[in-house]
Design a protein around this motif. Structure first.
Motif, short mmCIF file in Angstrom:
data_model
loop_
_atom_site.label_atom_id
_atom_site.label_comp_id
_atom_site.label_asym_id
_atom_site.label_seq_id
_atom_site.Cartn_x
_atom_site.Cartn_y
_atom_site.Cartn_z
N CYS A 143 -9.86 -4.37 2.93
CA CYS A 143 -8.76 -4.38 1.95
C CYS A 143 -7.98 -5.70 2.05
O CYS A 143 -7.41 -6.02 3.10
N ALA A 144 -7.97 -6.45 0.96
CA ALA A 144 -7.32 -7.77 0.97
C ALA A 144 -5.82 -7.65 1.25
O ALA A 144 -5.25 -8.50 1.94
N TYR A 145 -5.19 -6.60 0.72
CA TYR A 145 -3.75 -6.45 0.96
C TYR A 145 -3.50 -6.28 2.46
O TYR A 145 -2.59 -6.85 3.04
N MET A 177 -12.27 1.46 -2.28
CA MET A 177 -12.90 0.30 -2.94
C MET A 177 -13.37 -0.74 -1.91
O MET A 177 -14.50 -1.19 -1.96
N CYS A 178 -12.49 -1.11 -0.99
CA CYS A 178 -12.86 -2.14 -0.01
C CYS A 178 -12.70 -1.65 1.43
O CYS A 178 -13.10 -2.38 2.36
N GLY A 179 -12.07 -0.48 1.60
CA GLY A 179 -11.92 0.09 2.94
C GLY A 179 -11.29 -0.90 3.91
O GLY A 179 -10.24 -1.46 3.64
N TRP A 238 1.62 4.14 -1.76
CA TRP A 238 0.97 4.93 -2.81
C TRP A 238 1.96 5.79 -3.57
O TRP A 238 1.86 5.89 -4.81
N LEU A 268 0.85 -1.21 0.00
CA LEU A 268 0.00 0.00 0.00
C LEU A 268 0.88 1.25 0.00
O LEU A 268 0.59 2.24 0.67
N ALA A 285 -5.75 1.78 3.07
CA ALA A 285 -6.48 1.17 1.96
C ALA A 285 -7.13 2.26 1.11
O ALA A 285 -7.04 3.44 1.44
N CYS A 286 -7.80 1.86 0.04
CA CYS A 286 -8.54 2.84 -0.75
C CYS A 286 -10.04 2.63 -0.51
O CYS A 286 -10.44 1.72 0.23
S1 SF4 Z 1 -7.51 -4.36 -1.98
FE1 SF4 Z 1 -9.32 -3.03 -2.16
S2 SF4 Z 1 -9.01 -1.42 -0.64
FE2 SF4 Z 1 -7.07 -2.48 -0.83
S3 SF4 Z 1 -5.99 -1.15 -2.31
FE3 SF4 Z 1 -6.94 -2.80 -3.48
S4 SF4 Z 1 -8.93 -1.98 -4.12
FE4 SF4 Z 1 -8.15 -0.63 -2.51
#
Ligand code: SF4
Length: 433
Positions: A418-420, A413-415, A382, A380, A410-411
């Motif tokens: 976030c899978a990462y 998208m998943c807040g 950026w 992550l 995170a971004c």
């Molecule tokens: S996994 Fe989801 S929240 Fe994490 S950076 Fe990727 S899109 Fe964004």
């Protein structure tokens, strides 16, 4: 001595060294490829500025951006801005296709503005000069007008010129016999077809090809053998007229090489996805491995407004199959003269295509940035991602617009899901247990 003649004699010139350094390859490799015609260096001897551009086998896939005025919009400032935006976005070459306003002034300003390689279609010049200055119709331009246009562009320092030498009366007969939906869609090709019909004469650039070679030689410029019969729709792709022209271009390539002149071949156009690879193989076979410069190919005819995407899809496949140089298409294709924003979008789309293909072509270093990007994503990181992005400004802007700017967060998208982050936390727990 021209670059091709030097390469054949085993000489590595300063130009070859510069271009090889720029490319990140050994000068000897570039020399050998130039000697056998599979690579070229675009650089007119008359040009005061400009970075020599290597194009061909084993090189990074290059991108060209077409700009230029039309009768409806003659602003030099706009075209100069397009040139700047194209180069900033990563275009390696600019083709000035101006047909409106003070075209000589525009061409010279674009050449002075940029270090990028410059190409043009001198036939437009001859046609414009005939219409504007001599008050004649395009079909009334003389053979001397055509050669005068070529000399003017070369004298100004244009690095490669598109010449539609393969548009012949025999090719037109084939097209007419077979029947096409779109006929000829190349501007230079259509001028030539019309000129031949009106004057009941052969294409001067085919008939007087040796004269053309003599003119080009002292400039050491590249002949870009134009595809006047490039298909303008999927239904016309890979037909007899297109292939007949390609056979002629192969023969003209050999004659240029014998005269010590570097050549690239221009290609389609609108081509269904399943014919693209065959088109590349045919060009490479018929034109003896000369670098291939493709416009698109566009893989569908029904996406006006999105033709930078139809072009990038075809361009990726074409470059992966061996095309060396991609001419961009903008979202305005088939609709209007492109804006500055369209130029940016078009270059980015073609850069994506070229890079995706370079990974498959094993171009040295091509995959490294992707691996680095994956590591930054995983962390992550950026700033790292922005630095590696093909369009850092857009990537940064989209994240900023989401309202989230936590450094390693995170971004939107998943807040929190976030899978990462979940996986990184898991690893951290494993490391601490
Ligand atoms: S996994 Fe989801 S929240 Fe994490 S950076 Fe990727 S899109 Fe964004």
């Amino acid at each position: 001595m021209t670059t091709l003649e030097a390469a054949r004699q085993g000489l590595i010139t300063d130009l070859m060294r510069q271009a090889a350094t720029h490319e990140g390859i050994e000068p000897e490799l570039l020399r050998a490829r130039i000697a056998d015609g599979t690579a070229i260096i675009c650089k007119n001897r008359k040009r005061q500025n400009g970075t020599p551009l290597a194009v061909g086998k084993g090189m990074r896939t290059k991108i060209n951006a077409n700009i230029g005025t039309s009768k409806d919009d003659t602003s030099i400032d706009k075209e100069l801005e397009k040139a700047r935006v194209a180069v900033t976005a990563g275009a390696d070459a600019i083709m000035d296709l101006s047909t409106g306003g003070p075209v000589d002034e525009i061409r010279r300003a674009i050449i002075a503005e940029t270090e990028a390689c410059i190409g043009s279609v001198p036939l437009y010049q001859a046609a414009l000069d005939a219409v504007n200055r001599q008050k004649k119709a395009i079909v009334d331009m003389t053979v001397e007008d055509i050669f005068a246009g070529i000399i003017k562009h070369l004298d100004d320092g244009v690095d490669f010129i598109t010449v539609h030498c393969g548009v012949t009366r025999a090719t037109v007969e084939r097209m007419d016999r077979e029947g096409r939906i779109m006929d000829v869609v190349s501007r230079g090709g259509s001028f030539t077809v019309e000129w031949m019909a009106h004057n009941q004469a052969e294409n001067p650039l085919f008939e007087h090809y040796d004269r053309l070679l003599e003119i080009v030689k002292p400039y050491d410029a590249v002949l870009s053998l134009g595809d006047g019969f490039r298909p303008g729709c999927l239904a016309d792709a890979t037909d007899r007229a297109q292939i007949h022209e390609l056979i002629l271009l192969g023969e003209l390539t050999q004659r240029a090489w014998e005269a010590g002149i570097q050549v690239m071949i221009e290609g389609p156009g609108h081509v269904p996805l399943n014919q693209i690879e065959a088109n590349i193989q045919l060009q490479k076979r018929l034109c003896h491995g000369a670098p291939f410069y493709v416009l698109g190919p566009l893989v569908t005819d029904i996406a006006p407004g999105y033709d930078h995407i139809t072009c990038a899809i075809g361009g990726t496949l074409a470059a992966a199959a061996g095309a060396d140089f991609l001419c961009y298409v903008t979202p305005s294709e088939h609709l209007r003269l492109p804006t500055v924003e369209d130029v940016h979008e078009g270059v980015m789309a073609s850069r994506i295509a070229a890079h995706a293909a370079d990974i498959v072509k094993n171009v040295p270093g091509a995959i490294d940035k992707d691996i680095a990007m994956a590591r930054c994503r995983k962390e992550l990181d950026w700033e790292g991602q922005f630095a590696l992005a093909l369009d850092p400004e857009k990537a940064r802007r989209l994240r900023a617009e989401s309202g989230v700017d936590e450094e390693h967060g995170a971004c939107t998208m998943c807040g929190e899901f976030c899978a990462y982050k979940v996986m990184n936390d898991r690893r951290a727990k494993q490391a601490n247990s």
